[in-house]
Scaffold this active site. Structure first.
Site, short mmCIF file in Angstrom:
data_model
loop_
_atom_site.label_atom_id
_atom_site.label_comp_id
_atom_site.label_asym_id
_atom_site.label_seq_id
_atom_site.Cartn_x
_atom_site.Cartn_y
_atom_site.Cartn_z
N SER A 63 41.75 39.36 41.08
CA SER A 63 40.78 39.54 40.01
C SER A 63 39.93 40.80 40.28
O SER A 63 39.54 41.49 39.36
CB SER A 63 39.87 38.31 39.93
OG SER A 63 39.22 38.11 41.16
N TYR A 105 37.27 34.68 38.65
CA TYR A 105 38.28 33.75 38.17
C TYR A 105 37.96 32.33 38.64
O TYR A 105 38.37 31.36 38.04
CB TYR A 105 39.66 34.14 38.72
CG TYR A 105 40.41 35.17 37.92
CD1 TYR A 105 39.76 36.08 37.09
CD2 TYR A 105 41.79 35.26 38.02
CE1 TYR A 105 40.48 37.04 36.38
CE2 TYR A 105 42.52 36.20 37.31
CZ TYR A 105 41.86 37.09 36.50
OH TYR A 105 42.58 38.03 35.79
N GLY A 106 37.28 32.27 39.76
CA GLY A 106 37.10 30.98 40.43
C GLY A 106 36.24 29.98 39.68
O GLY A 106 36.15 28.82 40.07
N CYS A 138 45.16 36.55 45.66
CA CYS A 138 44.07 35.80 45.06
C CYS A 138 44.41 34.31 45.21
O CYS A 138 45.41 33.85 44.65
CB CYS A 138 43.95 36.18 43.58
SG CYS A 138 42.69 35.25 42.69
N ASN A 139 43.61 33.62 45.98
CA ASN A 139 43.86 32.19 46.17
C ASN A 139 43.76 31.44 44.85
O ASN A 139 44.50 30.48 44.60
CB ASN A 139 42.82 31.60 47.14
CG ASN A 139 42.97 32.14 48.55
OD1 ASN A 139 43.51 31.48 49.41
ND2 ASN A 139 42.50 33.34 48.80
N THR A 140 42.83 31.87 44.01
CA THR A 140 42.59 31.16 42.75
C THR A 140 43.80 31.32 41.82
O THR A 140 44.30 30.33 41.26
CB THR A 140 41.32 31.72 42.07
OG1 THR A 140 40.25 31.69 43.02
CG2 THR A 140 40.96 30.94 40.84
N CYS A 166 39.39 32.79 50.01
CA CYS A 166 39.24 33.65 48.82
C CYS A 166 39.28 35.07 49.36
O CYS A 166 38.57 35.38 50.34
CB CYS A 166 37.92 33.38 48.12
SG CYS A 166 37.48 34.61 46.87
N HIS A 211 38.16 37.79 48.29
CA HIS A 211 36.88 38.53 48.25
C HIS A 211 36.13 38.35 49.59
O HIS A 211 35.45 39.26 50.05
CB HIS A 211 35.99 38.02 47.12
CG HIS A 211 36.30 38.66 45.80
ND1 HIS A 211 37.47 38.44 45.13
CD2 HIS A 211 35.58 39.53 45.04
CE1 HIS A 211 37.45 39.14 44.00
NE2 HIS A 211 36.32 39.81 43.93
N1 DGL Z 1 39.68 36.76 45.21
C1 DGL Z 1 39.97 35.56 44.48
C2 DGL Z 1 40.51 34.47 45.40
O1 DGL Z 1 41.13 34.78 46.41
C3 DGL Z 1 38.92 34.94 43.61
C4 DGL Z 1 37.79 35.72 43.12
C5 DGL Z 1 37.28 35.25 41.78
O2 DGL Z 1 36.68 34.17 41.70
O3 DGL Z 1 37.54 36.01 40.86
O4 DGL Z 1 40.38 33.31 45.12
#
Ligand code: DGL
Length: 215
Positions: A8, A39-40, A70-72, A177, A179
């Protein structure tokens, strides 16, 4: 080799940096969707829609692998994407519960991740498979991705979350995450002598090698 990396926002840059280190001669193209971070805090449907739209350039240029950094997006969209694009290879990123289970001495770990990841079916399955005998603390980090993206992270808040987790006995902290990879050094300092901090950047390189049979 062409690698496509999606997140994201700036989480993808952290993962791409690790991949550049592992594969210096690869063409690594990163795309993101900063307009829609975080995204989360979005619904599964919305995350699928946004992720699908954002990765179109990576599909169009025929990346050998698309890495959902991105985990989400992995939790909510990777199955949909694999069904929709069956000839495209995808690698996802998930909270390292299995590794944490092998590292923890006192069977208490903390998983820092977005609300969407923590409430996903894939995460529940990970916990069932690898973490059934663990006590898993899931601190409220729901502001972190947005704040890291916008350089507004409050260090005192992070300190409180990490201190709480350590006081509750967590000896492994999973950064679930991408980020949060940008604050890994801070979390390591805050948890020093109490908990080990893990994230999957290196493992992703190994997974790319496996999937493309580079070794
Ligand atoms: N970097 C994203 C992850 O690994 C999520 C960031 C978001 O919430 O956009 O989950």
């Amino acid at each position: 080799m062409k690698l496509g990396v999606f997140d994201s926002g700036i989480g993808g840059e952290a993962v791409a940096a690790a991949l550049r280190h592992t594969f210096p001669s690869a063409a690594i193209h990163t795309v993101n969707d900063r307009a829609h971070v975080p995204y989360g805090n979005k619904s599964p449907r919305e995350v699928i829609r946004l992720t699908n739209a954002a990765i179109q350039p990576l599909l169009a240029e025929k990346s050998d692998v698309i890495i959902l950094a991105c985990n989400t997006a992995t939790a909510l969209a990777i199955e949909w994407l694999r069904d929709r694009y069956p000839t495209q290879k995808f690698i996802g990123i998930e909270p390292m519960i299995k590794t944490a289970a092998s590292l923890t001495k006192n069977k208490i770990i903390a998983v820092c991740a977005t609300p969407a990841t923590l409430t996903s079916n894939r995460y529940a399955e990970l916990v069932r498979t690898y973490g059934a005998d663990l006590c898993i603390i899931e601190p409220d980090c729901n502001q972190w991705a947005y704040r890291i993206e916008n350089n507004q992270l409050n260090h005192a808040h992070v300190k409180q979350i990490i201190d709480d987790a350590c006081h509750q006995g967590a000896d492994v902290i999973v950064l679930g995450c991408t980020h949060y990879h940008w604050i890994k050094e801070l979390v390591i300092i805050l948890a020093a002598g109490r908990a080990t901090v893990i994230e999957p950047s290196e493992a992703i390189g190994r997974r790319v090698e496996q999937l493309l049979q580079l070794r």
